[in-house]
Design an enzyme around this catalytic site. Structure first.
Site, PDB file in Angstrom:
ATOM      1  N   THR A  35      35.085  10.632  15.884  1.00  0.00           N
ATOM      2  CA  THR A  35      36.254  10.640  15.000  1.00  0.00           C
ATOM      3  C   THR A  35      37.096  11.879  15.243  1.00  0.00           C
ATOM      4  O   THR A  35      38.334  11.810  15.344  1.00  0.00           O
ATOM      5  CB  THR A  35      35.815  10.595  13.526  1.00  0.00           C
ATOM      6  OG1 THR A  35      34.979   9.463  13.322  1.00  0.00           O
ATOM      7  CG2 THR A  35      37.017  10.518  12.604  1.00  0.00           C
ATOM      8  N   LYS A  64      23.671  16.273  11.740  1.00  0.00           N
ATOM      9  CA  LYS A  64      24.931  17.007  11.796  1.00  0.00           C
ATOM     10  C   LYS A  64      25.516  17.224  10.400  1.00  0.00           C
ATOM     11  O   LYS A  64      26.075  18.268  10.110  1.00  0.00           O
ATOM     12  CB  LYS A  64      25.946  16.293  12.700  1.00  0.00           C
ATOM     13  CG  LYS A  64      26.188  14.826  12.369  1.00  0.00           C
ATOM     14  CD  LYS A  64      27.020  14.167  13.464  1.00  0.00           C
ATOM     15  CE  LYS A  64      27.132  12.668  13.235  1.00  0.00           C
ATOM     16  NZ  LYS A  64      27.806  11.996  14.364  1.00  0.00           N
ATOM     17  N   ASP A 124      22.213   4.176  10.045  1.00  0.00           N
ATOM     18  CA  ASP A 124      22.929   5.407   9.679  1.00  0.00           C
ATOM     19  C   ASP A 124      22.170   6.133   8.574  1.00  0.00           C
ATOM     20  O   ASP A 124      21.684   5.524   7.629  1.00  0.00           O
ATOM     21  CB  ASP A 124      24.336   5.048   9.183  1.00  0.00           C
ATOM     22  CG  ASP A 124      25.311   6.199   9.327  1.00  0.00           C
ATOM     23  OD1 ASP A 124      24.874   7.359   9.213  1.00  0.00           O
ATOM     24  OD2 ASP A 124      26.509   5.937   9.548  1.00  0.00           O
ATOM     25  N   ILE A 125      22.052   7.449   8.721  1.00  0.00           N
ATOM     26  CA  ILE A 125      21.383   8.284   7.721  1.00  0.00           C
ATOM     27  C   ILE A 125      22.382   9.217   7.043  1.00  0.00           C
ATOM     28  O   ILE A 125      22.528   9.232   5.824  1.00  0.00           O
ATOM     29  CB  ILE A 125      20.246   9.124   8.359  1.00  0.00           C
ATOM     30  CG1 ILE A 125      19.220   8.199   9.037  1.00  0.00           C
ATOM     31  CG2 ILE A 125      19.580   9.989   7.300  1.00  0.00           C
ATOM     32  CD1 ILE A 125      18.557   7.211   8.105  1.00  0.00           C
ATOM     33  N   LYS A 136      28.375   9.713  -6.362  1.00  0.00           N
ATOM     34  CA  LYS A 136      27.732  10.255  -7.567  1.00  0.00           C
ATOM     35  C   LYS A 136      28.661  11.242  -8.268  1.00  0.00           C
ATOM     36  O   LYS A 136      28.746  11.275  -9.502  1.00  0.00           O
ATOM     37  CB  LYS A 136      26.412  10.935  -7.206  1.00  0.00           C
ATOM     38  CG  LYS A 136      25.733  11.605  -8.406  1.00  0.00           C
ATOM     39  CD  LYS A 136      24.369  12.159  -8.051  1.00  0.00           C
ATOM     40  CE  LYS A 136      23.730  12.816  -9.287  1.00  0.00           C
ATOM     41  NZ  LYS A 136      22.346  13.257  -9.045  1.00  0.00           N
ATOM     42  N   HIS A 275      28.401 -36.788  -5.041  1.00  0.00           N
ATOM     43  CA  HIS A 275      27.612 -36.034  -6.014  1.00  0.00           C
ATOM     44  C   HIS A 275      26.226 -35.674  -5.481  1.00  0.00           C
ATOM     45  O   HIS A 275      25.215 -35.839  -6.159  1.00  0.00           O
ATOM     46  CB  HIS A 275      27.510 -36.807  -7.330  1.00  0.00           C
ATOM     47  CG  HIS A 275      28.841 -37.089  -7.955  1.00  0.00           C
ATOM     48  ND1 HIS A 275      29.739 -36.087  -8.270  1.00  0.00           N
ATOM     49  CD2 HIS A 275      29.442 -38.250  -8.291  1.00  0.00           C
ATOM     50  CE1 HIS A 275      30.834 -36.625  -8.786  1.00  0.00           C
ATOM     51  NE2 HIS A 275      30.675 -37.935  -8.808  1.00  0.00           N
TER      52      HIS A 275
END
Length: 514
Positions: A35, A64, A124-125, A136, A275
């Site tokens: 990114t 990271k 993904d962590i 939160k 039906h």
């Protein structure tokens, strides 16, 4: 005070324009990996994550963002002096906006050649951790997981310099739905990988396919969701070629129809359904002739019904179908001429399905909601062997009756219980569905099939509890019956069949359908 955003996305749709707009509004941007490289190349200056943490990205990027200087900046409560002092004492910069979407785990496991190692590496962590921390602390932090929300966030920042609490709450709720769905896919993958059949937690996730006008009735709210890992042979994944949007009842009926047709593969077959019960099934050497049989089976009930065909719809078949009112037509393909004929009816829903993916749909479990819970079961897709069926009467079936009995047994599986179905070797003749007693179902099927009973056979989805059923069938002149057997009065039922010179087969397989 300078506002800070942390941007780290796998799906980079719209991210450059969004980041440029943030910079124009005076924001600092912290970014990572690919990114950051993209934003830098597009002239959007960013701060590297390791400049913030003082630690390099390591272990192939696995570590990271998992650092106090990141999560402290996300979790610090702005209304608590102790939190703000702790941030100051530890040189933690406050982060006001998190824009993160996750490693493509779903896209990875959908690849036909995916390896276990690839799947694990795409869990993904750091991303879910940052999203959850920011969500939160939504009292102070804006969190964005969906590129479709970029415009909303920018509009709020442009007007007021910050997002409203209501917007932050809604974005936080979306984040928790997103991470829950992400984890559900991972849980499902590992559950299947280790062969766990009855997990102590059932983790399912679905994506909104369509908001419905209403449910079974106008007073019922309803929505249509599809598997997060789409099933190719399903109404949710079908390609609609014509007609208005499907209704709640349309979808349930269409689903029932495409389940039925899976059992009829050897010959061109047409199923008419109303039906959630088959009202006519026809099989022949051509799809046009199969339609003729399905229509003739019950030309009254098929009006306003659903039709599924297991071969391409040709011009002649389309012309015949177009002459009556149908809600939905489903097939693997349509000739250009057929599609033009059907599309002339603007409200007729025409669906195309990949019939070659039928086998994949059979392995899905079925879930039935009840008040306070849910039932789970495998589909009734047992592969039966007609050579294992037992003739329990003195009279043996003729060759024509054998074909008809096999056809009837395939069809009865999809009739609501108590279910009775009468057919010959080409078409259904009478259906008695969903009765509270089996004699009632027998009478309904016979009444519908009257005057067409020459060479007819009868199938029952479950055993006959009393011989009175056989008495009714014998009076109608039907000479062959197929049923599971298993009643404590089987001997009485067999004796009644022998009394009237009938053939009776036991399959040892029951097909209740509630």
């Amino acid at each position: 005070m300078t506002k800070r955003a942390l941007i780290s996305v796998s799906d980079k749709t719209g991210i450059v324009a969004f980041a440029k707009s943030l910079k124009d509004l005076g924001w600092e941007i912290i970014s990572t990996g690919g990114t950051k490289n993209m934003l830098d190349q597009k002239g959007v200056s960013t701060i590297a994550i390791d400049e913030v943490t003082g630690f390099p990205e390591m272990m192939d990027g696995r570590v990271k963002t998992l650092h106090p200087k990141i999560h402290g900046g996300l979790l610090a409560r702005r209304d608590l002096d102790s939190h703000l002092q702790a941030a100051k004492d530890n040189a933690i910069l406050l982060i006001d906006l998190v824009v993160v979407n996750l490693y493509p785990f779903k896209e990875t496991i959908l690849k036909p050649d995916v390896t276990y190692a690839d799947a694990v590496e795409n869990i993904d962590i750091g991303g879910p951790s940052m999203l959850r921390s920011a969500a939160k602390n939504h009292a102070s932090v804006t969190v964005v997981v969906d590129p479709s929300d970029y415009e909303l966030v920018l509009e709020e920042f442009s007007k007021a310099g910050e997002t409203s609490l209501d917007v932050r709450k809604r974005l936080a709720a979306k984040v928790f739905r997103h991470t829950a769905a992400y984890d559900a896919l991972i849980a499902d993958y590992f559950t299947k990988e280790v062969g766990e059949k009855t997990p102590e937690k059932l983790t399912l996730t679905y994506d909104l396919n369509q908001t419905m006008r209403y449910g079974e009735n106008p007073q019922q709210e309803a929505d249509f969701y599809q598997n997060a890992l789409p099933t190719a042979y399903s109404i949710a994944s079908s390609k609609q070629l014509n007609g208005k949007a499907l209704s709640f009842n349309n979808i349930r009926d269409a689903d029932a129809a495409i389940r039925i047709i899976r059992d009829f593969t050897d010959k061109p077959t047409v199923v008419g359904l109303k039906h959630m019960n088959p009202c006519g099934i026809g099989q022949a050497e051509t799809i046009e002739e199969a339609w003729d049989y399905a229509y003739e089976a019950d030309s009254v009930s098929i009006f306003g019904g659903i039709v599924v065909l297991n071969r391409e719809v040709d011009e002649k078949t389309a012309t015949k179908m177009s002459k009556i009112f149908l809600e939905i037509i489903i097939a693997p393909s349509y000739s250009p001429e057929a599609l033009a004929i059907l599309s002339a009816k603007k409200n007729l829903r025409v669906l195309e399905l990949p019939f070659d993916a039928q086998a994949d749909s059979e392995i899905e479990k079925e879930y039935t909601g009840i008040v306070g819970g849910m039932l789970s079961q495998n589909q009734d897709v047992v592969k039966e062997d007609p050579t294992s069926w037992k003739v329990v009467t003195k009279r043996q079936p003729s060759e024509q009756e054998k074909v008809a009995l096999e056809f009837a047994w395939k069809a009865i599986k999809y009739v609501k219980s108590n279910g009775i179905l009468i057919s010959n070797d080409k078409m259904t003749l009478g259906v008695g569905p969903g009765q509270t007693n089996r004699v009632g179902a027998v009478k309904i099927a016979i009444e519908q099939a009257k005057d067409r009973l020459e060479g007819a056979v009868l199938a029952s989805d479950a055993f006959f509890p009393f011989a009175d059923n056989v008495e009714e069938i014998a009076k109608a002149g039907i000479k062959a019956i197929i049923q599971p057997g298993g009643s404590i009065r089987d001997e009485e039922v067999i004796a009644a069949a022998d009394k009237y010179g009938m053939t009776m087969l036991f399959t040892d397989v029951r097909h209740f359908r509630h």
